[in-house]
Design a protein around this motif. Structure first.
Motif, mmCIF file in Angstrom:
data_model
loop_
_atom_site.group_PDB
_atom_site.id
_atom_site.type_symbol
_atom_site.label_atom_id
_atom_site.label_comp_id
_atom_site.label_asym_id
_atom_site.label_seq_id
_atom_site.Cartn_x
_atom_site.Cartn_y
_atom_site.Cartn_z
ATOM 1 N N ARG A 131 34.172 30.907 37.646
ATOM 2 C CA ARG A 131 33.062 30.861 36.699
ATOM 3 C C ARG A 131 33.533 31.234 35.292
ATOM 4 O O ARG A 131 34.258 32.200 35.099
ATOM 5 C CB ARG A 131 31.953 31.828 37.121
ATOM 6 C CG ARG A 131 30.747 31.780 36.174
ATOM 7 C CD ARG A 131 29.728 32.846 36.518
ATOM 8 N NE ARG A 131 28.576 32.768 35.640
ATOM 9 C CZ ARG A 131 28.494 33.340 34.450
ATOM 10 N NH1 ARG A 131 29.514 34.056 33.992
ATOM 11 N NH2 ARG A 131 27.404 33.215 33.706
ATOM 12 N N GLU A 132 33.107 30.456 34.330
ATOM 13 C CA GLU A 132 33.418 30.738 32.933
ATOM 14 C C GLU A 132 32.329 31.646 32.357
ATOM 15 O O GLU A 132 31.153 31.281 32.363
ATOM 16 C CB GLU A 132 33.500 29.443 32.125
ATOM 17 C CG GLU A 132 34.669 28.549 32.490
ATOM 18 C CD GLU A 132 36.003 29.163 32.105
ATOM 19 O OE1 GLU A 132 36.013 29.996 31.165
ATOM 20 O OE2 GLU A 132 37.010 28.822 32.735
ATOM 21 N N PRO A 133 32.673 32.834 31.870
ATOM 22 C CA PRO A 133 31.645 33.728 31.311
ATOM 23 C C PRO A 133 31.039 33.150 30.047
ATOM 24 O O PRO A 133 31.712 32.455 29.272
ATOM 25 C CB PRO A 133 32.431 35.014 31.017
ATOM 26 C CG PRO A 133 33.845 34.582 30.877
ATOM 27 C CD PRO A 133 34.017 33.414 31.806
ATOM 28 N N LEU A 134 29.756 33.435 29.842
ATOM 29 C CA LEU A 134 29.084 32.959 28.636
ATOM 30 C C LEU A 134 29.618 33.665 27.398
ATOM 31 O O LEU A 134 29.688 33.075 26.317
ATOM 32 C CB LEU A 134 27.576 33.186 28.766
ATOM 33 C CG LEU A 134 26.892 32.470 29.942
ATOM 34 C CD1 LEU A 134 25.408 32.803 29.964
ATOM 35 C CD2 LEU A 134 27.109 30.968 29.849
ATOM 36 N N ILE A 135 29.973 34.935 27.535
ATOM 37 C CA ILE A 135 30.586 35.694 26.442
ATOM 38 C C ILE A 135 31.921 36.199 26.967
ATOM 39 O O ILE A 135 31.974 37.146 27.751
ATOM 40 C CB ILE A 135 29.702 36.868 25.998
ATOM 41 C CG1 ILE A 135 28.325 36.364 25.580
ATOM 42 C CG2 ILE A 135 30.360 37.634 24.856
ATOM 43 C CD1 ILE A 135 27.342 37.483 25.238
ATOM 44 N N TYR A 187 45.992 40.408 47.905
ATOM 45 C CA TYR A 187 46.091 41.187 46.669
ATOM 46 C C TYR A 187 45.831 40.302 45.448
ATOM 47 O O TYR A 187 45.097 40.686 44.527
ATOM 48 C CB TYR A 187 47.473 41.826 46.574
ATOM 49 C CG TYR A 187 47.744 42.514 45.253
ATOM 50 C CD1 TYR A 187 47.222 43.771 44.977
ATOM 51 C CD2 TYR A 187 48.522 41.902 44.269
ATOM 52 C CE1 TYR A 187 47.456 44.404 43.769
ATOM 53 C CE2 TYR A 187 48.757 42.520 43.057
ATOM 54 C CZ TYR A 187 48.238 43.775 42.812
ATOM 55 O OH TYR A 187 48.469 44.379 41.613
ATOM 56 N N THR A 188 46.408 39.102 45.453
ATOM 57 C CA THR A 188 46.200 38.178 44.340
ATOM 58 C C THR A 188 44.733 37.809 44.205
ATOM 59 O O THR A 188 44.173 37.802 43.106
ATOM 60 C CB THR A 188 47.042 36.909 44.552
ATOM 61 O OG1 THR A 188 48.426 37.264 44.634
ATOM 62 C CG2 THR A 188 46.845 35.933 43.405
ATOM 63 N N VAL A 189 44.095 37.498 45.333
ATOM 64 C CA VAL A 189 42.686 37.121 45.307
ATOM 65 C C VAL A 189 41.824 38.282 44.807
ATOM 66 O O VAL A 189 40.897 38.101 44.013
ATOM 67 C CB VAL A 189 42.230 36.663 46.710
ATOM 68 C CG1 VAL A 189 40.715 36.484 46.756
ATOM 69 C CG2 VAL A 189 42.926 35.363 47.087
ATOM 70 N N ARG A 190 42.130 39.497 45.257
ATOM 71 C CA ARG A 190 41.338 40.646 44.835
ATOM 72 C C ARG A 190 41.532 40.936 43.349
ATOM 73 O O ARG A 190 40.580 41.287 42.652
ATOM 74 C CB ARG A 190 41.716 41.873 45.660
ATOM 75 C CG ARG A 190 41.137 41.834 47.072
ATOM 76 C CD ARG A 190 41.614 42.987 47.912
ATOM 77 N NE ARG A 190 40.937 43.037 49.196
ATOM 78 C CZ ARG A 190 41.307 43.794 50.212
ATOM 79 N NH1 ARG A 190 42.383 44.561 50.096
ATOM 80 N NH2 ARG A 190 40.631 43.778 51.336
ATOM 81 N N VAL A 191 42.756 40.799 42.859
ATOM 82 C CA VAL A 191 42.996 41.017 41.429
ATOM 83 C C VAL A 191 42.253 39.973 40.603
ATOM 84 O O VAL A 191 41.614 40.301 39.589
ATOM 85 C CB VAL A 191 44.507 40.983 41.129
ATOM 86 C CG1 VAL A 191 44.757 40.905 39.633
ATOM 87 C CG2 VAL A 191 45.197 42.203 41.701
ATOM 88 N N LEU A 192 42.313 38.709 41.035
ATOM 89 C CA LEU A 192 41.593 37.662 40.317
ATOM 90 C C LEU A 192 40.091 37.903 40.355
ATOM 91 O O LEU A 192 39.398 37.691 39.357
ATOM 92 C CB LEU A 192 41.930 36.293 40.926
ATOM 93 C CG LEU A 192 43.360 35.787 40.711
ATOM 94 C CD1 LEU A 192 43.585 34.480 41.469
ATOM 95 C CD2 LEU A 192 43.655 35.581 39.234
ATOM 96 N N SER A 193 39.594 38.361 41.501
ATOM 97 C CA SER A 193 38.166 38.654 41.614
ATOM 98 C C SER A 193 37.778 39.810 40.697
ATOM 99 O O SER A 193 36.776 39.740 39.987
ATOM 100 C CB SER A 193 37.812 38.996 43.067
ATOM 101 O OG SER A 193 38.167 37.943 43.934
ATOM 102 N N PHE A 194 38.587 40.871 40.733
ATOM 103 C CA PHE A 194 38.317 42.037 39.894
ATOM 104 C C PHE A 194 38.346 41.656 38.423
ATOM 105 O O PHE A 194 37.478 42.055 37.642
ATOM 106 C CB PHE A 194 39.353 43.120 40.207
ATOM 107 C CG PHE A 194 39.060 44.440 39.563
ATOM 108 C CD1 PHE A 194 38.002 45.216 39.995
ATOM 109 C CD2 PHE A 194 39.843 44.908 38.518
ATOM 110 C CE1 PHE A 194 37.726 46.440 39.403
ATOM 111 C CE2 PHE A 194 39.581 46.127 37.915
ATOM 112 C CZ PHE A 194 38.510 46.884 38.369
ATOM 113 N N SER A 248 37.882 38.688 37.177
ATOM 114 C CA SER A 248 36.769 37.792 36.883
ATOM 115 C C SER A 248 35.471 38.562 36.705
ATOM 116 O O SER A 248 34.668 38.254 35.826
ATOM 117 C CB SER A 248 36.622 36.771 38.022
ATOM 118 O OG SER A 248 35.505 35.945 37.816
ATOM 119 N N LEU A 249 35.251 39.604 37.536
ATOM 120 C CA LEU A 249 34.034 40.404 37.407
ATOM 121 C C LEU A 249 33.966 41.079 36.047
ATOM 122 O O LEU A 249 32.901 41.174 35.433
ATOM 123 C CB LEU A 249 33.974 41.452 38.518
ATOM 124 C CG LEU A 249 33.786 40.933 39.950
ATOM 125 C CD1 LEU A 249 33.772 42.084 40.931
ATOM 126 C CD2 LEU A 249 32.509 40.121 40.068
#
Length: 622
Positions: A63-67, A530-537, A539-540
């Motif tokens: 997801r691309e953040p609006l800001i 680990y890669t997925v969790r870092v990307l998720s973190f 991204s959040l």
């Protein structure tokens, strides 16, 4: 019966029928293969959980953040000079779209002036601070900074001109030096760019450790180069401006003092002064004070207020306050109510107007007079000796604060566990998107690509593990076939020694194959998860507040994206994949070998495979 007859004929030498060894080999291979195949069923649910979790993670990661506060796109201003202008701005929070927080307001926040926002709770004061720092974008209207629409500006560059002090500041579980220097990370001053590697490294932590052993701040900084010395000078200067240097140097460990989680090991007034020093260390062009003194006692509030009054000149200051005594010196006071601007002007102008602001001042004055009548004499003013004694009290009570905080932490250890357990019981299961396993494989592929060599080695190990079962059956069957009384004793002994050696070699191969398979898949699993969790973190953190506050997202739900969904994704990797692949290899090898050795017996035994699979699925289904 026909098989038994053929075996008997073979022993008597009347025909070249099936031998005992061949019969036993077929049965042994198929029994081993089908027993292992029945163990696949318990792993099936992991596939559906992994598919749902991965697609949810992938959706949030992509997801691309609006800001976007991390992108380099957008206009970067060389300096801040004009100030902010609100033009018919309206705003609604994503979590409460039915409530209009700001309703077509227009106001000016001039540069190098002190602007104060006052009003009852819910009037929209803090919302203006959020819009100014572009945590949100307005629903309607336009906000300009230095003449430019803030939506066209780079969000990170815009925020580099600002510093924020909140009512409840959050400090890192680090030393006072590191907490103050942390404010330099996103600075608009080009000279501060050289500090980034030091701030993100371990140099300041080492300086703080030296200070705790008795070394002077500057002496400890000089050991690590001129950049660290410059950071220490800026931190000390900011602490002095924030009226924090006096109590810091009085502490036993000085700037090396660890403040604890969220700053719980220092008092509220001390924590607020550290937060103010952190905000001032980069010399921001815009300073936002959001109820910075609301939760403090009168003595601590007056210290903070003296520090604020000393640093307001030469910068744009936006103060949000309930205690009106703290903003009487502001250049412009804006009185708000339910998203509208009622009146604005200086303190004297608004008092002469006799409107809402004047009524608020009178109410607070009456309240203060009532408190004063019930309080000991001399609490309205603070002399030099009072200030000195108050600092002494703070120094003396620091040890007691530490003990009280530790007791509070120990007493609260049982409650969070119980609360978390209740929360887990009440938390609903996350919906599983109807995606296929192929979608999971396509999305999982890029994460696996850097580890293809390890995956290949692990798969080879799984092939060896799967083939070892069939190899064991073949060796065992030949061993039984060699025990023929028609053979000479020496031949039987030789064949027994040979097949015994084969069993030993097969055991060694299987041991190392299992080691390679489980280690390889486990290592790849840890790296990928680990890669997925870092990307998720990441991204959040990059998402805008509108996304965080929509669709019922809560901190617990966002945490589950990283923890529970990551664990579900881990279930589709590691030893599970290795085991499933070994079982598949074993089944294929069993079918091929049994049809080569005795296909009629193989067909009979294979008819039991669906029954065993159904039994395994029945056990796995609750």
């Amino acid at each position: 019966l026909s098989d038994c007859k053929r075996i008997a004929d073979s022993v008597e030498g009347k025909s070249g029928g099936t031998t005992v060894g061949a019969t036993f080999t077929v049965i042994f291979i198929l029994i081993e293969a089908t027993l292992l195949l029945s163990q696949v069923a318990p792993f099936v649910h992991l596939f559906s959980a992994a598919v749902g979790s991965f697609n949810k993670l992938r959706e949030d990661i992509d997801r691309e953040p609006l800001i976007d506060g991390h992108t380099k796109s957008g206009l970067a201003l060389p300096q801040a000079g004009v100030g902010f202008e609100f033009k018919d701005v309206s705003f609604k929070y994503p979590s409460r779209p039915e409530i209009t927080v700001l309703d077509k307001i227009s106001l000016s926040i001039p540069a190098n002036k002190h602007t104060a926002l006052v009003g009852l709770s819910g009037s929209g004061k803090s919302t203006i601070a959020g819009l100014v720092s572009r945590l949100y974008d307005p629903t309607e209207g336009q906000i300009t900074f230095d003449g430019q629409d803030v939506r066209t500006l780079n969000a990170r560059d815009l925020r580099s001109f600002m510093s924020l002090v909140q009512q409840e500041p959050s400090l890192l579980d680090r030393s006072l030096l590191e907490n103050i220097a942390h404010g330099l990370i996103n600075s608009s001053d080009p000279e501060h760019a050289q500090f980034k590697d030091i701030l993100l490294g371990s140099d300041l932590a080492e300086v703080a450790a030296d200070i705790r052993t008795g070394t002077d701040l500057m002496a400890a900084a000089e050991k690590r180069g001129p950049i660290v010395v410059e950071i220490a000078i800026l931190a000390k200067r900011a602490a002095t401006l924030a009226d924090a240097d006096q109590f810091i140097v009085a502490l036993q460990q000085g700037y090396g003092t660890i403040v604890g989680s969220s700053g719980r090991l220092i008092s509220g007034g001390q924590k607020q002064r550290i937060a103010l020093a952190r905000a001032l260390v980069k010399n921001p062009a815009v300073l936002i004070l959001d109820e910075a003194t609301a939760s403090l006692d009168s003595r601590s509030e007056q210290r903070i207020q003296r520090a604020i009054n000393s640093i307001t000149s030469g910068r744009t200051v936006i103060t949000i306050a309930h205690r009106l005594a703290t903003i009487t010196a502001a250049d412009n006071i804006i009185c708000m109510h339910k998203g509208h601007i009622l009146e604005q002007g200086t303190h004297s102008e608004l008092m002469a107007l006799g409107g809402t602001y004047a009524n608020m001042v009178k109410m607070q004055t009456l309240g203060n007079m009532s408190e004063t009548n019930n309080a000991p004499a001399g609490t309205d003013s603070i002399s030099v000796s009072d200030r000195t004694s108050s600092d002494d009290i703070e120094k003396k009570s620091l040890y007691e604060d530490n003990i009280d905080a530790e007791k509070a932490e120990l007493s609260a250890t049982e409650t969070p566990v119980r609360a978390s357990g209740e929360e887990e019981e009440e938390e609903e299961e996350l919906p599983v998107p109807p995606k296929s396993l192929w979608d999971l494989a396509k999305g999982y592929g890029p994460a696996l690509r850097p580890h293809l060599l390890y995956i290949l080695v692990a798969f080879i190990g799984s092939v060896c593990v799967g083939g070892a079962f069939s190899g064991e059956a073949v060796i065992f069957g030949n061993t039984v076939g060699s025990l023929n009384p028609c053979h000479s004793p020496s031949r039987i002994r030789n064949r027994g020694d040979f097949y015994g050696l084969m069993f030993f070699i097969l055991a060694i191969i299987e041991f190392f194959a299992n080691l390679v398979s489980w280690t390889g898949f486990g290592w790849v699993s840890e790296k990928v998860v680990y890669t997925v969790r870092v990307l998720s973190f990441r991204s959040l953190f990059e998402q805008d507040l509108q996304w965080h506050q929509s669709e019922g997202r809560t901190p617990a739900l966002l945490l589950s994206y990283i923890t529970r969904d990551g664990n579900a994704l881990a279930g589709f990797s590691g030893s599970v994949v290795g085991t499933l692949f070994s079982i598949t290899v074993n089944l294929i090898a069993a079918i091929i070998l049994t049809h080569i050795i005795a296909w009629r017996i193989a067909l009979v035994c294979l008819s039991l495979v669906p029954l065993l699979l159904g039994a395994g699925a029945g056990v796995a289904t609750p």
